[in-house]
Write an enzyme that holds these catalytic residues in place. Structure first.
Site, PDB file in Angstrom:
ATOM      1  N   TYR A   4       0.847  -1.191   0.000  1.00 56.93           N
ATOM      2  CA  TYR A   4       0.000   0.000   0.000  1.00 56.93           C
ATOM      3  C   TYR A   4       0.889   1.250   0.000  1.00 56.93           C
ATOM      4  O   TYR A   4       1.219   1.818   1.043  1.00 56.93           O
ATOM      5  CB  TYR A   4      -0.926   0.032   1.219  1.00 56.93           C
ATOM      6  CG  TYR A   4      -1.907  -1.120   1.313  1.00 56.93           C
ATOM      7  CD1 TYR A   4      -2.174  -1.943   0.227  1.00 56.93           C
ATOM      8  CD2 TYR A   4      -2.575  -1.380   2.507  1.00 56.93           C
ATOM      9  CE1 TYR A   4      -3.065  -2.996   0.328  1.00 56.93           C
ATOM     10  CE2 TYR A   4      -3.482  -2.429   2.611  1.00 56.93           C
ATOM     11  CZ  TYR A   4      -3.718  -3.235   1.520  1.00 56.93           C
ATOM     12  OH  TYR A   4      -4.608  -4.284   1.628  1.00 56.93           O
ATOM     13  N   SER A  48     -12.901  -5.892   0.897  1.00 54.86           N
ATOM     14  CA  SER A  48     -13.936  -5.456  -0.053  1.00 54.86           C
ATOM     15  C   SER A  48     -15.323  -5.887   0.426  1.00 54.86           C
ATOM     16  O   SER A  48     -16.111  -6.455  -0.337  1.00 54.86           O
ATOM     17  CB  SER A  48     -13.658  -6.025  -1.457  1.00 54.86           C
ATOM     18  OG  SER A  48     -14.428  -5.365  -2.435  1.00 54.86           O
ATOM     19  N   PRO A  49     -15.660  -5.644   1.699  1.00 56.74           N
ATOM     20  CA  PRO A  49     -16.903  -6.157   2.278  1.00 56.74           C
ATOM     21  C   PRO A  49     -18.172  -5.540   1.710  1.00 56.74           C
ATOM     22  O   PRO A  49     -19.256  -6.082   1.898  1.00 56.74           O
ATOM     23  CB  PRO A  49     -16.752  -5.846   3.767  1.00 56.74           C
ATOM     24  CG  PRO A  49     -15.860  -4.658   3.806  1.00 56.74           C
ATOM     25  CD  PRO A  49     -14.873  -4.875   2.692  1.00 56.74           C
ATOM     26  N   LEU A  50     -18.038  -4.414   0.995  1.00 52.62           N
ATOM     27  CA  LEU A  50     -19.215  -3.780   0.393  1.00 52.62           C
ATOM     28  C   LEU A  50     -19.186  -3.865  -1.134  1.00 52.62           C
ATOM     29  O   LEU A  50     -19.895  -3.126  -1.822  1.00 52.62           O
ATOM     30  CB  LEU A  50     -19.331  -2.319   0.844  1.00 52.62           C
ATOM     31  CG  LEU A  50     -19.613  -2.113   2.337  1.00 52.62           C
ATOM     32  CD1 LEU A  50     -19.570  -0.641   2.695  1.00 52.62           C
ATOM     33  CD2 LEU A  50     -20.956  -2.714   2.716  1.00 52.62           C
ATOM     34  N   GLN A  91     -16.979  -2.896  -3.227  1.00 55.43           N
ATOM     35  CA  GLN A  91     -16.566  -1.590  -3.745  1.00 55.43           C
ATOM     36  C   GLN A  91     -17.748  -0.614  -3.879  1.00 55.43           C
ATOM     37  O   GLN A  91     -17.855   0.143  -4.840  1.00 55.43           O
ATOM     38  CB  GLN A  91     -15.852  -1.762  -5.085  1.00 55.43           C
ATOM     39  CG  GLN A  91     -14.567  -2.578  -4.938  1.00 55.43           C
ATOM     40  CD  GLN A  91     -13.784  -2.687  -6.223  1.00 55.43           C
ATOM     41  OE1 GLN A  91     -14.353  -2.890  -7.286  1.00 55.43           O
ATOM     42  NE2 GLN A  91     -12.465  -2.564  -6.135  1.00 55.43           N
ATOM     43  N   GLY A  92     -18.615  -0.645  -2.885  1.00 53.90           N
ATOM     44  CA  GLY A  92     -19.710   0.321  -2.812  1.00 53.90           C
ATOM     45  C   GLY A  92     -21.025  -0.150  -3.391  1.00 53.90           C
ATOM     46  O   GLY A  92     -22.066   0.497  -3.181  1.00 53.90           O
TER      47      GLY A  92
END
Length: 332
Positions: free
Chosen positions: A70, A219-221, A223-224
């Site tokens: 990162y 990435s629990p959503l 990516q929105g």
């Protein structure tokens, strides 16, 4: 939007002595827009990073997850600077548990040992509670890498070892190899959410439960997508990269298939006085008991507030099962 304190108690991370909140703060977005991976995000202001971390930790999170890749250490350094500031302010939340990752691409296991002091330096001399192999592709075997990780534990450089993006077979092998050194694999960090459930049918989730290994969901959503914002305003999709659109199913067919799931998330959100995204996160941290924890990121203060609010209520079993069914319907 629920931004209250956590109603979800802490839980053990794998078979370790680490007790973590169900949600931790993902720190990919602190990469300063640097490097191949870090360019996915814009460069956040120092004040924004401070506010995001402060709100997340004061709101109930007690751990953060970052990585060498990162920004080539930029995320680790940004995090360390913020924690230094919180310490100067006398905050009781200045010492969260820290998870970071070694990047294996085109490197050998020897790099795990030779670069650990640089990871500690970037983190401001802080202890690494969980050190993870970022992905399974390198120039060394899993045997060599687990031997190196065990060496770091025994040298006191790290507390526990984990992996990321490992298949069921690779995860089990890593666990067995660490056992030969008197240790256990703590976690496997993988992509997992209501619209991405590969680990549920490829054996990874089942093996994790059997061996007592935590799944750390990134990435629990999706990516929105699971916030419902692209369903309510499809015009937003045009501003996204083609890669993001393709990976997230943001096309006409994908949106139509996932719409019933989004509608159920919205209905449950109305019942609890929360947002659809908060319901999606709540499902993640409760459907599989305590096996799954998640690391939502936050590039804005309101994202951090929404993340912590996802721990402030609990869906009942019937609602969890309803979402499970809607999830599979959207994927099949």
């Amino acid at each position: 939007m629920n931004t209250g304190t956590t109603a979800a108690g802490r839980r053990p991370l794998g078979q370790s002595e680490l007790s973590v909140s169900p949600l931790g703060l993902g720190c990919w977005q602190f990469s300063r827009g640097s490097g191949l991976v870090g360019k996915y995000w814009s460069n956040l202001e120092d004040t924004d990073i401070l506010d995001i971390v402060k709100i997340s930790l004061e709101g109930g999170m007690n751990w953060v997850d970052t990585a060498e890749i990162y920004g080539g250490g930029k995320s680790e350094q940004a995090l360390a600077a913020v924690l230094d500031q919180l310490r100067l302010e006398g905050s009781s939340h200045a010492n969260p548990l820290i998870a970071t990752k070694w990047w294996p691409m085109l490197r050998t296991a020897g790099s795990i040992t030779s670069t650990i002091d640089e990871r500690i330096r970037c983190l401001g001399g802080r202890q690494i509670d969980l050190y993870q192999i970022h992905q399974p592709f390198s120039l060394s075997s899993i045997e060599s890498e687990m031997k190196a990780m065990a060496g770091l534990v025994k040298a006191g450089k790290i507390r526990y070892a984990g992996v990321s993006n490992y298949s069921a077979a690779q995860m089990v092998k890593a666990h067995r190899l660490l056992q030969q050194h008197g240790l256990k694999l703590v976690s496997n960090q993988v992509k997992y959410n209501l619209l991405h459930r590969t680990i549920d049918h490829n054996g990874t989730m089942a093996a994790a439960k059997e061996l007592g290994i935590s799944i750390i969901a990134y990435s629990p959503l999706q990516q929105g997508v699971l916030t419902g914002r692209f369903h309510s305003d499809p015009a937003q999709i045009s501003g996204l990269s083609m890669i993001r659109r393709t990976q997230s199913g943001l096309n006409e067919k994908g949106l139509a298939r996932s719409r019933p799931l989004i509608e159920l998330l919205s209905a449950l959100a109305g019942k609890y006085g929360v947002t659809p995204g908060q319901v999606a996160l709540n499902w993640l941290i409760h459907f599989h008991g305590e096996t799954v924890v998640a690391i939502p990121g936050a590039s804005k203060v309101r994202h951090a507030q929404e993340n912590i609010g996802a721990m402030g209520f609990r869906l009942d079993r019937h609602e969890l099962e309803q979402l499970d069914g809607a999830s599979w319907a959207a994927l099949n």
